[in-house]
Design a protein around this motif. Structure first.
Motif, PDB file in Angstrom:
ATOM      1  N   VAL A   6      71.237  96.885 145.597  1.00 15.37           N
ATOM      2  CA  VAL A   6      71.653  96.093 146.755  1.00 15.37           C
ATOM      3  C   VAL A   6      73.156  96.138 146.980  1.00 15.37           C
ATOM      4  CG1 VAL A   6      69.679  94.515 146.635  1.00 15.37           C
ATOM      5  CG2 VAL A   6      71.777  93.955 145.413  1.00 15.37           C
ATOM      6  N   GLY A   7      73.886  96.759 146.066  1.00 16.47           N
ATOM      7  CA  GLY A   7      75.332  96.831 146.218  1.00 16.47           C
ATOM      8  C   GLY A   7      75.966  97.741 145.203  1.00 16.47           C
ATOM      9  N   LYS A   8      77.297  97.824 145.268  1.00 16.63           N
ATOM     10  CA  LYS A   8      78.071  98.639 144.334  1.00 16.63           C
ATOM     11  C   LYS A   8      79.226  97.820 143.803  1.00 16.63           C
ATOM     12  CE  LYS A   8      77.118 103.101 146.414  1.00 16.63           C
ATOM     13  NZ  LYS A   8      77.711 104.299 147.015  1.00 16.63           N
ATOM     14  N   CYS A   9      79.678  98.158 142.617  1.00 20.05           N
ATOM     15  CA  CYS A   9      80.811  97.489 141.992  1.00 20.05           C
ATOM     16  C   CYS A   9      82.087  97.794 142.771  1.00 20.05           C
ATOM     17  CB  CYS A   9      80.951  97.946 140.542  1.00 20.05           C
ATOM     18  SG  CYS A   9      82.408  97.295 139.707  1.00 20.05           S
ATOM     19  N   TRP A  10      82.895  96.777 142.997  1.00 20.36           N
ATOM     20  CA  TRP A  10      84.153  96.945 143.720  1.00 20.36           C
ATOM     21  C   TRP A  10      85.153  97.784 142.936  1.00 20.36           C
ATOM     22  CZ3 TRP A  10      88.650  95.249 141.443  1.00 20.36           C
ATOM     23  CH2 TRP A  10      88.510  94.378 140.370  1.00 20.36           C
ATOM     24  N   ASN A  11      85.019  97.824 141.616  1.00 24.71           N
ATOM     25  CA  ASN A  11      85.991  98.521 140.778  1.00 24.71           C
ATOM     26  C   ASN A  11      85.593  99.973 140.499  1.00 24.71           C
ATOM     27  OD1 ASN A  11      88.421  98.411 139.024  1.00 24.71           O
ATOM     28  ND2 ASN A  11      86.920  98.800 137.428  1.00 24.71           N
ATOM     29  N   SER A  19      70.002  91.169 140.384  1.00 30.47           N
ATOM     30  CA  SER A  19      70.189  90.436 139.133  1.00 30.47           C
ATOM     31  C   SER A  19      71.567  90.668 138.505  1.00 30.47           C
ATOM     32  CB  SER A  19      69.096  90.805 138.128  1.00 30.47           C
ATOM     33  OG  SER A  19      69.168  92.174 137.809  1.00 30.47           O
ATOM     34  N   ASP A  20      72.326  91.634 138.995  1.00 32.50           N
ATOM     35  CA  ASP A  20      73.661  91.921 138.468  1.00 32.50           C
ATOM     36  C   ASP A  20      74.747  91.038 139.094  1.00 32.50           C
ATOM     37  OD1 ASP A  20      72.839  94.011 136.763  1.00 32.50           O
ATOM     38  OD2 ASP A  20      72.852  95.430 138.439  1.00 32.50           O
ATOM     39  N   TYR A  21      74.385  90.146 140.013  1.00 32.82           N
ATOM     40  CA  TYR A  21      75.370  89.364 140.748  1.00 32.82           C
ATOM     41  C   TYR A  21      75.446  87.895 140.352  1.00 32.82           C
ATOM     42  CZ  TYR A  21      76.171  93.257 143.888  1.00 32.82           C
ATOM     43  OH  TYR A  21      76.516  94.464 144.399  1.00 32.82           O
ATOM     44  N   GLY A  22      75.102  87.542 139.148  1.00 34.37           N
ATOM     45  CA  GLY A  22      75.205  86.158 138.703  1.00 34.37           C
ATOM     46  C   GLY A  22      76.656  85.716 138.601  1.00 34.37           C
ATOM     47  N   ARG A  23      76.894  84.411 138.602  1.00 34.50           N
ATOM     48  CA  ARG A  23      78.251  83.851 138.534  1.00 34.50           C
ATOM     49  C   ARG A  23      79.002  84.344 137.298  1.00 34.50           C
ATOM     50  NH1 ARG A  23      82.737  82.534 137.557  1.00 34.50           N
ATOM     51  NH2 ARG A  23      83.720  80.541 137.830  1.00 34.50           N
ATOM     52  N   GLU A  24      78.314  84.511 136.191  1.00 35.51           N
ATOM     53  CA  GLU A  24      78.949  84.958 134.945  1.00 35.51           C
ATOM     54  C   GLU A  24      78.680  86.436 134.662  1.00 35.51           C
ATOM     55  OE1 GLU A  24      80.949  83.047 132.984  1.00 35.51           O
ATOM     56  OE2 GLU A  24      80.728  81.434 134.451  1.00 35.51           O
ATOM     57  N   CYS A  27      79.844  93.893 135.645  1.00 34.64           N
ATOM     58  CA  CYS A  27      79.338  95.249 135.840  1.00 34.64           C
ATOM     59  C   CYS A  27      79.091  95.869 134.463  1.00 34.64           C
ATOM     60  CB  CYS A  27      80.358  96.056 136.624  1.00 34.64           C
ATOM     61  SG  CYS A  27      79.930  97.793 136.808  1.00 34.64           S
ATOM     62  N   LEU A  28      77.943  96.464 134.269  1.00 35.06           N
ATOM     63  CA  LEU A  28      77.627  97.091 132.989  1.00 35.06           C
ATOM     64  C   LEU A  28      78.468  98.344 132.748  1.00 35.06           C
ATOM     65  CD1 LEU A  28      73.744  96.707 132.967  1.00 35.06           C
ATOM     66  CD2 LEU A  28      75.439  95.327 131.757  1.00 35.06           C
ATOM     67  N   ALA A  29      78.949  98.965 133.815  1.00 35.20           N
ATOM     68  CA  ALA A  29      79.721 100.195 133.673  1.00 35.20           C
ATOM     69  C   ALA A  29      81.195  99.949 133.336  1.00 35.20           C
ATOM     70  CB  ALA A  29      79.621 101.020 134.958  1.00 35.20           C
ATOM     71  N   CYS A  30      81.823  98.940 133.960  1.00 33.33           N
ATOM     72  CA  CYS A  30      83.265  98.742 133.753  1.00 33.33           C
ATOM     73  C   CYS A  30      83.638  97.361 133.220  1.00 33.33           C
ATOM     74  CB  CYS A  30      84.035  99.011 135.048  1.00 33.33           C
ATOM     75  SG  CYS A  30      83.756  97.781 136.340  1.00 33.33           S
ATOM     76  N   GLY A  31      82.694  96.429 133.211  1.00 31.71           N
ATOM     77  CA  GLY A  31      82.954  95.106 132.657  1.00 31.71           C
ATOM     78  C   GLY A  31      83.624  94.126 133.607  1.00 31.71           C
ATOM     79  N   LYS A  32      83.896  94.512 134.838  1.00 32.60           N
ATOM     80  CA  LYS A  32      84.526  93.614 135.806  1.00 32.60           C
ATOM     81  C   LYS A  32      83.476  92.643 136.361  1.00 32.60           C
ATOM     82  CE  LYS A  32      88.598  95.553 135.822  1.00 32.60           C
ATOM     83  NZ  LYS A  32      89.807  94.910 135.404  1.00 32.60           N
ATOM     84  N   PRO A  33      83.903  91.408 136.747  1.00 35.67           N
ATOM     85  CA  PRO A  33      82.949  90.451 137.318  1.00 35.67           C
ATOM     86  C   PRO A  33      82.376  90.989 138.634  1.00 35.67           C
ATOM     87  CG  PRO A  33      85.186  89.566 137.373  1.00 35.67           C
ATOM     88  CD  PRO A  33      85.245  90.868 136.650  1.00 35.67           C
ATOM     89  N   THR A  34      81.146  90.602 138.937  1.00 37.44           N
ATOM     90  CA  THR A  34      80.482  91.132 140.128  1.00 37.44           C
ATOM     91  C   THR A  34      80.403  90.138 141.282  1.00 37.44           C
ATOM     92  OG1 THR A  34      78.347  90.531 139.195  1.00 37.44           O
ATOM     93  CG2 THR A  34      79.090  92.789 138.851  1.00 37.44           C
ATOM     94  N   HIS A  35      80.362  88.840 140.992  1.00 37.28           N
ATOM     95  CA  HIS A  35      80.272  87.828 142.066  1.00 37.28           C
ATOM     96  C   HIS A  35      81.692  87.501 142.523  1.00 37.28           C
ATOM     97  CE1 HIS A  35      79.280  84.138 144.218  1.00 37.28           C
ATOM     98  NE2 HIS A  35      78.026  84.533 144.189  1.00 37.28           N
ATOM     99  N   VAL A  36      82.331  88.473 143.173  1.00 40.32           N
ATOM    100  CA  VAL A  36      83.725  88.358 143.603  1.00 40.32           C
ATOM    101  C   VAL A  36      83.837  88.713 145.082  1.00 40.32           C
ATOM    102  CG1 VAL A  36      84.599  88.937 141.306  1.00 40.32           C
ATOM    103  CG2 VAL A  36      84.308  90.742 142.981  1.00 40.32           C
ATOM    104  N   CYS A  37      84.911  88.278 145.706  1.00 42.70           N
ATOM    105  CA  CYS A  37      85.111  88.542 147.132  1.00 42.70           C
ATOM    106  C   CYS A  37      85.071  90.030 147.467  1.00 42.70           C
ATOM    107  CB  CYS A  37      86.444  87.951 147.588  1.00 42.70           C
ATOM    108  SG  CYS A  37      86.482  86.154 147.561  1.00 42.70           S
ATOM    109  N   ARG A  38      85.676  90.859 146.631  1.00 46.40           N
ATOM    110  CA  ARG A  38      85.719  92.292 146.928  1.00 46.40           C
ATOM    111  C   ARG A  38      84.359  92.968 146.862  1.00 46.40           C
ATOM    112  NH1 ARG A  38      91.315  95.134 145.242  1.00 46.40           N
ATOM    113  NH2 ARG A  38      92.638  93.710 146.389  1.00 46.40           N
TER     114      ARG A  38
END
Length: 97
Positions: A6-11, A19-24, A27-38
């Motif tokens: 449903v989406g791609k990591c901003w980083n 299921s990858d977009y929870g508050r906590e 991203c499994l690939a880079c470790g950056k948070p996913t529920h972010v504005c970008r």
């Protein structure tokens, strides 16, 4: 389990499922948070609060996880980190060489 992309990591632009977009979640690939504005389809640099949603609460750091109720994953997330001010100054100076 829903594994539809449903989406791609901003980083790193890794594919993300709902299921990858929870508050906590990160991203499994880079470790950056996913529920972010970008990572949101409403993110629009230059708009008030950099958001197309006028009722969204103000978020100062667009790369940190937040609780925005208007968040919707984007298949074309905003690019990673903004250029450093030094890089921008150097680019401006290079224009006049």
């Amino acid at each position: 389990m829903n594994t539809e992309i449903v989406g791609k990591c901003w980083n790193c632009e890794a594919a993300l499922s709902q299921s990858d977009y929870g508050r906590e979640a990160s991203c499994l690939a880079c470790g950056k948070p996913t529920h972010v504005c970008r990572n949101c389809r409403h993110y629009a640099r230059g708009r008030p609060n950099d958001c197309l949603e006028p009722l969204a609460e103000r978020v100062l750091d667009k790369t940190h996880a937040n609780f925005c109720e208007h968040f919707e994953p984007s298949l074309t997330p905003a690019a990673g980190a903004s250029p450093a001010p030094e890089d921008l100054a150097k680019a401006a100076q290079d224009l006049f060489k």
